[in-house]
Motif scaffolding. Structure first.
Motif, PDB file in Angstrom:
ATOM      1  N   ILE A 189      -1.510 -36.737  11.572  1.00 22.56           N
ATOM      2  CA  ILE A 189      -0.740 -37.754  12.305  1.00 22.56           C
ATOM      3  C   ILE A 189       0.498 -37.140  12.945  1.00 22.56           C
ATOM      4  CG2 ILE A 189       0.588 -39.882  12.039  1.00 22.56           C
ATOM      5  CD1 ILE A 189      -1.383 -40.685   9.823  1.00 22.56           C
ATOM      6  N   THR A 190       1.206 -36.280  12.213  1.00 23.76           N
ATOM      7  CA  THR A 190       2.417 -35.662  12.761  1.00 23.76           C
ATOM      8  C   THR A 190       2.093 -34.749  13.938  1.00 23.76           C
ATOM      9  OG1 THR A 190       3.408 -35.720  10.550  1.00 23.76           O
ATOM     10  CG2 THR A 190       4.468 -34.332  12.193  1.00 23.76           C
ATOM     11  N   SER A 191       1.041 -33.961  13.808  1.00 26.58           N
ATOM     12  CA  SER A 191       0.653 -33.070  14.905  1.00 26.58           C
ATOM     13  C   SER A 191       0.253 -33.860  16.137  1.00 26.58           C
ATOM     14  CB  SER A 191      -0.501 -32.167  14.459  1.00 26.58           C
ATOM     15  OG  SER A 191      -0.151 -31.400  13.328  1.00 26.58           O
ATOM     16  N   ALA A 192      -0.486 -34.956  15.943  1.00 27.30           N
ATOM     17  CA  ALA A 192      -0.878 -35.790  17.082  1.00 27.30           C
ATOM     18  C   ALA A 192       0.351 -36.409  17.746  1.00 27.30           C
ATOM     19  CB  ALA A 192      -1.843 -36.881  16.629  1.00 27.30           C
ATOM     20  N   ALA A 193       1.341 -36.809  16.938  1.00 29.14           N
ATOM     21  CA  ALA A 193       2.558 -37.402  17.501  1.00 29.14           C
ATOM     22  C   ALA A 193       3.324 -36.384  18.341  1.00 29.14           C
ATOM     23  CB  ALA A 193       3.442 -37.941  16.386  1.00 29.14           C
TER      24      ALA A 193
END
Length: 299
Positions: A106-110
């Motif tokens: 999720i953090t990488s996608a954000a």
């Protein structure tokens, strides 16, 4: 006469149907897709397990503590997924591993959305020279397969959570730039954008207040699918030793630890693999459902 007109006006007011918002219509269409709802429920359950894991398991005693007499026990009522070669409960490690896998995905996608969306918005809105320069740079990055680029960056920076997030964000930012740029090329020519320019609105205001809100449909769908791909790549990098390092549990590292015991103790690899499969499946089902729900032609 006044009484009749007043009554008819009141009746007219009560007879008018209440208008639903755009997102209410999206949710109504999404609820019709049973597979998308199933994917949403599975993903929410996984997120709930990841968030609440510290309430049920202590990291030092339940996750990394070694218990040799209890090693390589098959699944039972006491250890639902069995135990590994160090006597640690695999169920507890799979649940705790979801924290790292989901957090990194999720953090990488954000971050990829922020970086790629920023450059994609500039390229799509201003066009001309800025569009040519930005998109040619993105083409250079996209010429390298995303997984291979992530492996190279992670190997160069070293194995850590921060470096893994950087590697994934840089690898997938070009795809987000293209997803954001494509609808902006059409939206920047519509009447309300021309009206905003005519009254002297700044480009930053136009992009954030008028352009990007109308590009949310493809962005949301692409982000959902990108999270699934990033979780899969995260597990692959951890499996190769370039991601999360032991004793911190992560689904890929759990699979790597099970390689030497897969013949006689296949459950050690089955359950982490099943967790990866369920997560990817749920996000793909949700992404397909959101794509259909956000399509205005399917009202």
């Amino acid at each position: 006469m006044n009484v009749l007109s007043t009554g008819s006006q009141a009746l007219g007011k009560t007879a008018q149907p209440k208008k639903r918002s755009q997102w209410a219509d999206v949710w109504r269409r999404l609820k019709r897709n049973k597979m998308a709802i199933a994917g949403l429920i599975i993903f929410l359950l996984l997120c709930t397990a990841a968030i609440t894991a510290p309430l049920f398991y202590n990291f030092d005693t339940d996750i990394v503590s070694i218990n040799i007499p209890n090693r390589l026990q098959p699944p039972s009522a006491q250890n639902w997924f069995g135990t590994d070669e160090m006597g640690r409960d695999i169920f507890a490690r799979v649940v705790w591993g979801s924290r790292m896998s989901l957090f990194i995905g999720i953090t990488s996608a954000a971050f990829a959305l922020i970086i790629g969306g920023f450059f994609g918005a500039i390229a799509g809105y201003f066009g001309k020279m800025s569009d040519s320069i930005i998109m040619r740079v993105m083409d250079i990055f996209q010429a390298i397969p995303g997984t291979l680029l992530a492996i190279c960056i992670a190997a160069a920076l070293g194995p850590s959570v921060i470096n893994l997030i950087i590697a994934l964000s840089v690898s997938f930012a070009p795809s987000f730039a293209r997803v954001v740029r494509a609808p902006i090329l059409t939206i920047r020519e519509v009447e309300y954008i021309e009206a905003a320019k005519a009254i002297g609105a700044k480009p930053r205001t136009i992009i954030f207040n008028h352009v990007l809100p109308n590009c949310l449909a493809p962005i949301i769908v692409h982000t959902t699918l990108a999270i699934a791909i990033m979780i899969l790549i995260t597990s692959g990098l951890s499996f190769l030793g370039l991601g999360i390092q032991p004793p911190m549990p992560e689904w890929g590292s759990l699979l790597a630890g099970a390689r030497g015991h897969i013949r006689d103790h296949s459950y050690m690899a089955f359950f982490p693999g099943a967790a990866i499969m369920l997560t990817i499946l749920s996000l793909n089902l949700l992404g397909d459902g959101l794509r259909d729900a956000l399509d205005p032609r399917l009202k």
